[in-house]
Design a protein around this motif. Structure first.
Motif, PDB file in Angstrom:
ATOM      1  N   ASP A 192       9.579   7.943   6.526  1.00  0.00           N
ATOM      2  CA  ASP A 192       9.692   9.399   6.638  1.00  0.00           C
ATOM      3  C   ASP A 192      10.818   9.982   5.786  1.00  0.00           C
ATOM      4  OD1 ASP A 192       7.607   9.568   8.541  1.00  0.00           O
ATOM      5  OD2 ASP A 192       8.990   8.948  10.123  1.00  0.00           O
ATOM      6  N   ALA A 193      11.340   9.198   4.865  1.00  0.00           N
ATOM      7  CA  ALA A 193      12.543   9.618   4.145  1.00  0.00           C
ATOM      8  C   ALA A 193      12.282  10.032   2.701  1.00  0.00           C
ATOM      9  CB  ALA A 193      13.576   8.496   4.169  1.00  0.00           C
ATOM     10  N   VAL A 194      11.016  10.069   2.282  1.00  0.00           N
ATOM     11  CA  VAL A 194      10.714  10.315   0.872  1.00  0.00           C
ATOM     12  C   VAL A 194       9.776  11.503   0.730  1.00  0.00           C
ATOM     13  CG1 VAL A 194       9.802   9.324  -1.265  1.00  0.00           C
ATOM     14  CG2 VAL A 194      10.976   7.850   0.386  1.00  0.00           C
ATOM     15  N   ARG A 195      10.078  12.320  -0.279  1.00  0.00           N
ATOM     16  CA  ARG A 195       9.247  13.479  -0.615  1.00  0.00           C
ATOM     17  C   ARG A 195       8.983  13.437  -2.119  1.00  0.00           C
ATOM     18  NH1 ARG A 195       9.903  19.120  -1.770  1.00  0.00           N
ATOM     19  NH2 ARG A 195       8.588  20.459  -0.442  1.00  0.00           N
ATOM     20  N   VAL A 196       7.715  13.346  -2.518  1.00  0.00           N
ATOM     21  CA  VAL A 196       7.356  13.215  -3.937  1.00  0.00           C
ATOM     22  C   VAL A 196       6.510  14.417  -4.329  1.00  0.00           C
ATOM     23  CG1 VAL A 196       6.253  11.763  -5.683  1.00  0.00           C
ATOM     24  CG2 VAL A 196       7.400  10.704  -3.720  1.00  0.00           C
ATOM     25  N   THR A 197       6.959  15.149  -5.343  1.00  0.00           N
ATOM     26  CA  THR A 197       6.281  16.380  -5.745  1.00  0.00           C
ATOM     27  C   THR A 197       6.160  16.470  -7.262  1.00  0.00           C
ATOM     28  OG1 THR A 197       8.376  17.614  -5.816  1.00  0.00           O
ATOM     29  CG2 THR A 197       7.146  17.643  -3.735  1.00  0.00           C
ATOM     30  N   THR A 198       5.232  17.304  -7.690  1.00  0.00           N
ATOM     31  CA  THR A 198       5.077  17.627  -9.101  1.00  0.00           C
ATOM     32  C   THR A 198       4.435  19.013  -9.183  1.00  0.00           C
ATOM     33  OG1 THR A 198       4.272  16.801 -11.246  1.00  0.00           O
ATOM     34  CG2 THR A 198       2.768  16.615  -9.380  1.00  0.00           C
ATOM     35  N   PRO A 199       4.731  19.817 -10.202  1.00  0.00           N
ATOM     36  CA  PRO A 199       4.121  21.147 -10.270  1.00  0.00           C
ATOM     37  C   PRO A 199       2.722  21.113 -10.887  1.00  0.00           C
ATOM     38  CG  PRO A 199       5.684  20.869 -12.050  1.00  0.00           C
ATOM     39  CD  PRO A 199       5.784  19.622 -11.208  1.00  0.00           C
ATOM     40  N   PRO A 235      -5.390  12.087  -1.029  1.00  0.00           N
ATOM     41  CA  PRO A 235      -5.040  13.420  -0.549  1.00  0.00           C
ATOM     42  C   PRO A 235      -3.670  13.878  -1.052  1.00  0.00           C
ATOM     43  CG  PRO A 235      -5.912  12.082   1.240  1.00  0.00           C
ATOM     44  CD  PRO A 235      -5.679  11.155   0.081  1.00  0.00           C
ATOM     45  N   VAL A 236      -3.540  15.193  -1.282  1.00  0.00           N
ATOM     46  CA  VAL A 236      -2.278  15.844  -1.605  1.00  0.00           C
ATOM     47  C   VAL A 236      -2.249  17.159  -0.827  1.00  0.00           C
ATOM     48  CG1 VAL A 236      -2.110  14.800  -3.903  1.00  0.00           C
ATOM     49  CG2 VAL A 236      -3.241  17.022  -3.642  1.00  0.00           C
ATOM     50  N   VAL A 237      -1.137  17.855  -0.919  1.00  0.00           N
ATOM     51  CA  VAL A 237      -1.016  19.166  -0.293  1.00  0.00           C
ATOM     52  C   VAL A 237      -0.509  20.151  -1.336  1.00  0.00           C
ATOM     53  CG1 VAL A 237       0.247  20.547   1.404  1.00  0.00           C
ATOM     54  CG2 VAL A 237      -0.676  18.311   2.058  1.00  0.00           C
ATOM     55  N   VAL A 238      -1.154  21.320  -1.417  1.00  0.00           N
ATOM     56  CA  VAL A 238      -0.727  22.385  -2.326  1.00  0.00           C
ATOM     57  C   VAL A 238      -0.590  23.664  -1.507  1.00  0.00           C
ATOM     58  CG1 VAL A 238      -1.212  23.657  -4.447  1.00  0.00           C
ATOM     59  CG2 VAL A 238      -2.016  21.292  -4.218  1.00  0.00           C
ATOM     60  N   ASN A 239       0.604  24.216  -1.482  1.00  0.00           N
ATOM     61  CA  ASN A 239       0.868  25.444  -0.724  1.00  0.00           C
ATOM     62  C   ASN A 239       0.416  25.331   0.731  1.00  0.00           C
ATOM     63  OD1 ASN A 239       2.080  26.955  -2.831  1.00  0.00           O
ATOM     64  ND2 ASN A 239       0.059  27.307  -3.737  1.00  0.00           N
ATOM     65  N   GLY A 240       0.689  24.170   1.317  1.00  0.00           N
ATOM     66  CA  GLY A 240       0.379  23.958   2.724  1.00  0.00           C
ATOM     67  C   GLY A 240      -1.067  23.651   3.024  1.00  0.00           C
ATOM     68  N   ARG A 241      -1.909  23.594   1.998  1.00  0.00           N
ATOM     69  CA  ARG A 241      -3.337  23.339   2.215  1.00  0.00           C
ATOM     70  C   ARG A 241      -3.705  21.930   1.729  1.00  0.00           C
ATOM     71  NH1 ARG A 241      -3.345  29.029   0.801  1.00  0.00           N
ATOM     72  NH2 ARG A 241      -3.035  28.434  -1.378  1.00  0.00           N
ATOM     73  N   PRO A 242      -4.504  21.220   2.493  1.00  0.00           N
ATOM     74  CA  PRO A 242      -4.936  19.891   2.049  1.00  0.00           C
ATOM     75  C   PRO A 242      -5.801  19.986   0.796  1.00  0.00           C
ATOM     76  CG  PRO A 242      -5.372  20.213   4.397  1.00  0.00           C
ATOM     77  CD  PRO A 242      -5.012  21.548   3.830  1.00  0.00           C
ATOM     78  N   GLY A 271       4.821  13.102   1.633  1.00  0.00           N
ATOM     79  CA  GLY A 271       5.716  13.872   2.485  1.00  0.00           C
ATOM     80  C   GLY A 271       5.084  15.177   2.915  1.00  0.00           C
ATOM     81  N   ASP A 272       5.594  15.758   4.005  1.00  0.00           N
ATOM     82  CA  ASP A 272       5.157  17.078   4.466  1.00  0.00           C
ATOM     83  C   ASP A 272       3.637  17.181   4.541  1.00  0.00           C
ATOM     84  OD1 ASP A 272       7.845  17.577   4.388  1.00  0.00           O
ATOM     85  OD2 ASP A 272       7.783  18.946   2.682  1.00  0.00           O
ATOM     86  N   GLY A 273       3.025  16.285   5.282  1.00  0.00           N
ATOM     87  CA  GLY A 273       1.576  16.335   5.445  1.00  0.00           C
ATOM     88  C   GLY A 273       0.825  15.241   4.735  1.00  0.00           C
ATOM     89  N   VAL A 274       1.505  14.509   3.856  1.00  0.00           N
ATOM     90  CA  VAL A 274       0.881  13.369   3.176  1.00  0.00           C
ATOM     91  C   VAL A 274       1.738  12.141   3.477  1.00  0.00           C
ATOM     92  CG1 VAL A 274       0.049  12.418   1.012  1.00  0.00           C
ATOM     93  CG2 VAL A 274       0.118  14.903   1.327  1.00  0.00           C
ATOM     94  N   SER A 275       1.268  11.317   4.389  1.00  0.00           N
ATOM     95  CA  SER A 275       2.031  10.144   4.805  1.00  0.00           C
ATOM     96  C   SER A 275       1.627   8.926   3.990  1.00  0.00           C
ATOM     97  CB  SER A 275       1.800   9.861   6.285  1.00  0.00           C
ATOM     98  OG  SER A 275       0.466   9.413   6.484  1.00  0.00           O
ATOM     99  N   PRO A 276       2.457   7.881   3.985  1.00  0.00           N
ATOM    100  CA  PRO A 276       2.032   6.636   3.349  1.00  0.00           C
ATOM    101  C   PRO A 276       0.737   6.093   3.939  1.00  0.00           C
ATOM    102  CG  PRO A 276       4.387   6.580   3.767  1.00  0.00           C
ATOM    103  CD  PRO A 276       3.852   7.797   4.468  1.00  0.00           C
ATOM    104  N   GLU A 277       0.543   6.280   5.239  1.00  0.00           N
ATOM    105  CA  GLU A 277      -0.688   5.811   5.871  1.00  0.00           C
ATOM    106  C   GLU A 277      -1.905   6.571   5.335  1.00  0.00           C
ATOM    107  OE1 GLU A 277       2.676   4.654   8.418  1.00  0.00           O
ATOM    108  OE2 GLU A 277       2.103   6.556   7.494  1.00  0.00           O
ATOM    109  N   THR A 278      -1.749   7.876   5.111  1.00  0.00           N
ATOM    110  CA  THR A 278      -2.841   8.677   4.557  1.00  0.00           C
ATOM    111  C   THR A 278      -3.231   8.168   3.176  1.00  0.00           C
ATOM    112  OG1 THR A 278      -2.108  10.636   5.770  1.00  0.00           O
ATOM    113  CG2 THR A 278      -3.523  11.001   3.873  1.00  0.00           C
TER     114      THR A 278
END
Length: 305
Positions: A192-199, A235-242, A271-278
């Protein structure tokens, strides 16, 4: 794998510490807490994680002497003891002894006897424990148990014969009967300690079949990460949407988008809705691998508050 300069990997060290605190509260003070930081702490950065956990765990576990040499903190090396006995002693780390040749080479030194209870990688069978004790002593033995019966197998072999024995990693933290004298969590500290993002680099309509796989979608986003960086369709999340990565090229990937999504919007890869398990379910791998791959996608930033 390469790291994409367009991907940000945020590692929240306070969350690692909070996870360690929660495990400590669960197991109490009589059970030793050994933080497993092999493979660069599952990609989070072993040196940074070890510094954050100083004073919160009893010691650290590594896979190789090279990892211990990098971090320079006492503990246990669980892989084959590829190094001189004097160097293990100088670093304050105990080698894992799996063969009689290793036992004889490290005789008279502090070691941990490696018992194989079913993983079938390294280690000797439980019925040979006495043979190894006669050479190396009875200070410590351990196993890599994936199930509670495997943990029980070590306990049956070691109880009353070895002063400290342990076999539980993250998967057995919810089974108190497996804790024994110590636990060795790794993934449980880091998940639960990692958040990976890209624009989103580009958002565009389509005009027919798309990409190498010729899939169809009315509108797409493009990100600057691909399979060269370890990205897979998931799966990814964009603006809170799956949303979802539909196809990963070598350096870019197509993602589904909502009509309101725009260039520059953040795509959450972990992160934030996308877990390693997902991610693991989507890519047919294990959460540990999904976490490590995500940490390797981009430039790491460590947050301390």
């Amino acid at each position: 794998m390469m790291r994409s300069p367009h991907v940000r990997v945020e590692i929240h060290l306070p969350r690692v510490c909070a996870a360690a605190g929660a495990i400590r509260a669960r197991i109490g003070r009589e059970v030793r807490l050994i933080a497993m930081i092999k493979a660069d702490a599952y990609g989070l950065g072993a040196a940074q994680v070890a510094s954050a956990l100083d004073g919160q765990v009893d010691e650290f576990a590594y896979f190789s002497l090279a990892e211990a040499r990098e971090v320079r903190r006492p503990g246990l090396v669980t892989g084959p003891p590829d190094g001189a006995p004097d160097e293990f002693a100088a670093l304050g780390v105990r080698p894992a002894i799996s063969t009689l040749d290793e036992a004889r080479r490290f005789a008279g030194r502090r070691v941990a006897l490696h018992v194989d209870v079913g993983m079938q990688r390294f280690g000797f069978s439980p019925d040979r424990l006495g043979e190894f004790i006669s050479i190396c002593g009875d200070e410590e033995c351990f196993a890599h148990a994936a199930t509670l019966p495997q943990a029980h197998a070590l306990a049956r072999a070691a109880r009353g014969r070895v002063r400290m024995f342990h076999s539980a990693a993250s998967s057995l933290l919810d089974r108190p009967a497996a804790w024994q004298h110590a636990v060795r969590p790794g993934y449980a500290l880091f998940r639960d300690a990692v958040r990976v993002t890209t624009p989103l680099r580009l958002v565009r309509p389509t005009t027919g079949p798309v990409g190498y796989s010729r899939f169809r979608a009315e509108r797409l986003g493009i990100i600057m990460a691909g399979y060269a960086h370890g990205l897979r369709p998931a799966p990814v999340v964009v603006n809170g949407r799956p949303q979802r990565v539909l196809e990963a090229g070598m350096n870019t990937a197509f993602v589904t988008v909502h009509p309101d999504d725009r260039e520059g919007d953040e795509v959450m890869l972990l992160g934030d809705g996308v877990s390693p398990e997902t991610i693991a379910r989507a890519t047919r791998t294990r959460p540990h691998e999904a976490l490590l791959r995500a940490c390797a996608m981009g430039e790491r930033v460590w947050r301390v508050e």
